[in-house]
Design a protein around this motif. Sequence first.
Motif, PDB file in Angstrom:
ATOM      1  N   ARG A   1      32.227  38.883  36.341  1.00 18.55           N
ATOM      2  CA  ARG A   1      31.287  37.753  36.360  1.00 18.55           C
ATOM      3  C   ARG A   1      31.344  36.940  35.073  1.00 18.55           C
ATOM      4  NH1 ARG A   1      27.781  37.190  40.383  1.00 18.55           N
ATOM      5  NH2 ARG A   1      27.407  38.954  41.758  1.00 18.55           N
ATOM      6  N   GLU A   2      31.680  37.584  33.972  1.00 19.01           N
ATOM      7  CA  GLU A   2      31.666  36.900  32.686  1.00 19.01           C
ATOM      8  C   GLU A   2      33.015  37.012  32.003  1.00 19.01           C
ATOM      9  OE1 GLU A   2      28.446  38.240  30.286  1.00 19.01           O
ATOM     10  OE2 GLU A   2      26.948  37.863  31.841  1.00 19.01           O
ATOM     11  N   GLY A   3      33.384  35.946  31.311  1.00 18.47           N
ATOM     12  CA  GLY A   3      34.649  35.928  30.589  1.00 18.47           C
ATOM     13  C   GLY A   3      35.364  34.615  30.792  1.00 18.47           C
ATOM     14  N   ASP A   4      36.577  34.555  30.281  1.00 15.94           N
ATOM     15  CA  ASP A   4      37.331  33.305  30.266  1.00 15.94           C
ATOM     16  C   ASP A   4      38.146  33.049  31.520  1.00 15.94           C
ATOM     17  OD1 ASP A   4      36.355  32.836  27.724  1.00 15.94           O
ATOM     18  OD2 ASP A   4      38.043  33.859  26.761  1.00 15.94           O
ATOM     19  N   GLY A   5      38.237  34.021  32.424  1.00 16.22           N
ATOM     20  CA  GLY A   5      39.026  33.820  33.633  1.00 16.22           C
ATOM     21  C   GLY A   5      40.506  34.000  33.386  1.00 16.22           C
ATOM     22  N   GLN A   6      41.303  33.525  34.368  1.00 10.71           N
ATOM     23  CA  GLN A   6      42.741  33.793  34.388  1.00 10.71           C
ATOM     24  C   GLN A   6      42.993  35.290  34.241  1.00 10.71           C
ATOM     25  OE1 GLN A   6      45.084  31.474  35.373  1.00 10.71           O
ATOM     26  NE2 GLN A   6      43.143  30.481  35.801  1.00 10.71           N
ATOM     27  N   TRP A   7      42.171  36.048  35.005  1.00 14.50           N
ATOM     28  CA  TRP A   7      42.219  37.507  34.938  1.00 14.50           C
ATOM     29  C   TRP A   7      43.574  38.021  35.379  1.00 14.50           C
ATOM     30  CZ3 TRP A   7      37.927  38.101  32.505  1.00 14.50           C
ATOM     31  CH2 TRP A   7      36.789  37.367  32.856  1.00 14.50           C
ATOM     32  N   PRO A   8      44.149  38.981  34.662  1.00 12.59           N
ATOM     33  CA  PRO A   8      45.296  39.683  35.224  1.00 12.59           C
ATOM     34  C   PRO A   8      44.825  40.413  36.482  1.00 12.59           C
ATOM     35  CG  PRO A   8      44.483  40.830  33.285  1.00 12.59           C
ATOM     36  CD  PRO A   8      43.709  39.549  33.392  1.00 12.59           C
ATOM     37  N   VAL A   9      45.735  40.610  37.427  1.00 13.05           N
ATOM     38  CA  VAL A   9      45.355  41.102  38.753  1.00 13.05           C
ATOM     39  C   VAL A   9      45.917  42.493  39.005  1.00 13.05           C
ATOM     40  CG1 VAL A   9      45.515  40.685  41.244  1.00 13.05           C
ATOM     41  CG2 VAL A   9      45.280  38.748  39.668  1.00 13.05           C
ATOM     42  N   ILE A  10      45.051  43.403  39.425  1.00 11.95           N
ATOM     43  CA  ILE A  10      45.492  44.661  40.015  1.00 11.95           C
ATOM     44  C   ILE A  10      45.608  44.409  41.513  1.00 11.95           C
ATOM     45  CG2 ILE A  10      44.899  47.049  40.557  1.00 11.95           C
ATOM     46  CD1 ILE A  10      43.373  47.140  37.875  1.00 11.95           C
ATOM     47  N   ASP A  11      46.824  44.454  42.017  1.00  6.89           N
ATOM     48  CA  ASP A  11      47.097  44.266  43.441  1.00  6.89           C
ATOM     49  C   ASP A  11      47.082  45.652  44.073  1.00  6.89           C
ATOM     50  OD1 ASP A  11      47.952  43.485  45.938  1.00  6.89           O
ATOM     51  OD2 ASP A  11      49.894  42.734  45.266  1.00  6.89           O
ATOM     52  N   TRP A  12      45.904  46.032  44.605  1.00 12.26           N
ATOM     53  CA  TRP A  12      45.693  47.387  45.109  1.00 12.26           C
ATOM     54  C   TRP A  12      46.154  47.509  46.551  1.00 12.26           C
ATOM     55  CZ3 TRP A  12      45.445  52.171  44.078  1.00 12.26           C
ATOM     56  CH2 TRP A  12      44.941  53.083  45.004  1.00 12.26           C
ATOM     57  N   ASN A  13      46.942  48.539  46.829  1.00 12.64           N
ATOM     58  CA  ASN A  13      47.434  48.848  48.169  1.00 12.64           C
ATOM     59  C   ASN A  13      46.866  50.196  48.591  1.00 12.64           C
ATOM     60  OD1 ASN A  13      49.758  46.725  48.760  1.00 12.64           O
ATOM     61  ND2 ASN A  13      49.735  47.205  46.589  1.00 12.64           N
ATOM     62  N   HIS A  14      46.001  50.163  49.591  1.00 15.57           N
ATOM     63  CA  HIS A  14      45.250  51.372  49.950  1.00 15.57           C
ATOM     64  C   HIS A  14      46.072  52.373  50.746  1.00 15.57           C
ATOM     65  CE1 HIS A  14      44.618  50.473  54.262  1.00 15.57           C
ATOM     66  NE2 HIS A  14      44.447  49.211  53.899  1.00 15.57           N
ATOM     67  N   GLY A  15      45.624  53.624  50.653  1.00  9.73           N
ATOM     68  CA  GLY A  15      46.201  54.688  51.459  1.00  9.73           C
ATOM     69  C   GLY A  15      45.717  54.587  52.894  1.00  9.73           C
ATOM     70  N   THR A  16      46.216  55.474  53.729  1.00 10.14           N
ATOM     71  CA  THR A  16      45.912  55.436  55.158  1.00 10.14           C
ATOM     72  C   THR A  16      44.412  55.545  55.406  1.00 10.14           C
ATOM     73  OG1 THR A  16      48.046  56.436  55.657  1.00 10.14           O
ATOM     74  CG2 THR A  16      46.363  56.522  57.386  1.00 10.14           C
TER      75      THR A  16
END
Length: 196
Positions: A56-71
């Motif tokens: 919610r707070e900060g400068d943005g341009q967040w690095p992204v965790i691209d999460w791939n879920h298990g079954t």
Amino acid sequence: FYAAPRDLPDEPGRLVRAEPFEAGIPASAQGWRILYTTTGVDGNVRVASAIVAVPREGDGQWPVIDWNHGTTGFAQHCAPSLQPRGLWAGAFYMLPRAIKEGWAVVGTDYIGLGTEGPHPYLVGLPSAHASLDAVRAARAIPDAHAGTDVVLWGHSQGGQAALFAAEQASSYAPEFTVRAVAVAAPAADLAGLMKA
């Protein structure tokens, strides 16, 4: 929410719709459930859904965790974005820590979970495409401010998807800089898995 519109964009990675999503999202983050376009098994445009969470707070341009879920299952109603604690359903228990450290988290449901099936379970390319296209679509949410530095991360089914996404990223989504790939118990040896 999950039904594809008739005027579906004809290229992958396009945001179709987004709505606020609070299930399992910490107070320090804002979340959305999104519907977006991706590339299916046959190479045609399909729709998939995902969860997006950013600080919610900060400068943005967040690095992204691209999460791939298990079954989580094989039917439409098995999508993590339909569960009471969506990212937890897909085994991503680190969301509060990731948000605190200034990461955006994007977690695809893949094709056919949430959206119309079939779900291409353990089929590498459409899983990779759904993963990378979810990040593209998340970047189109005006208030998300997701950046282009990406860490591909996954568990089990998602570990396989993350490995395929890592292999495809430079050609399929060259706008991203993949900084790391982390997988746990990936379904990488399918012949061995089926024998067991």
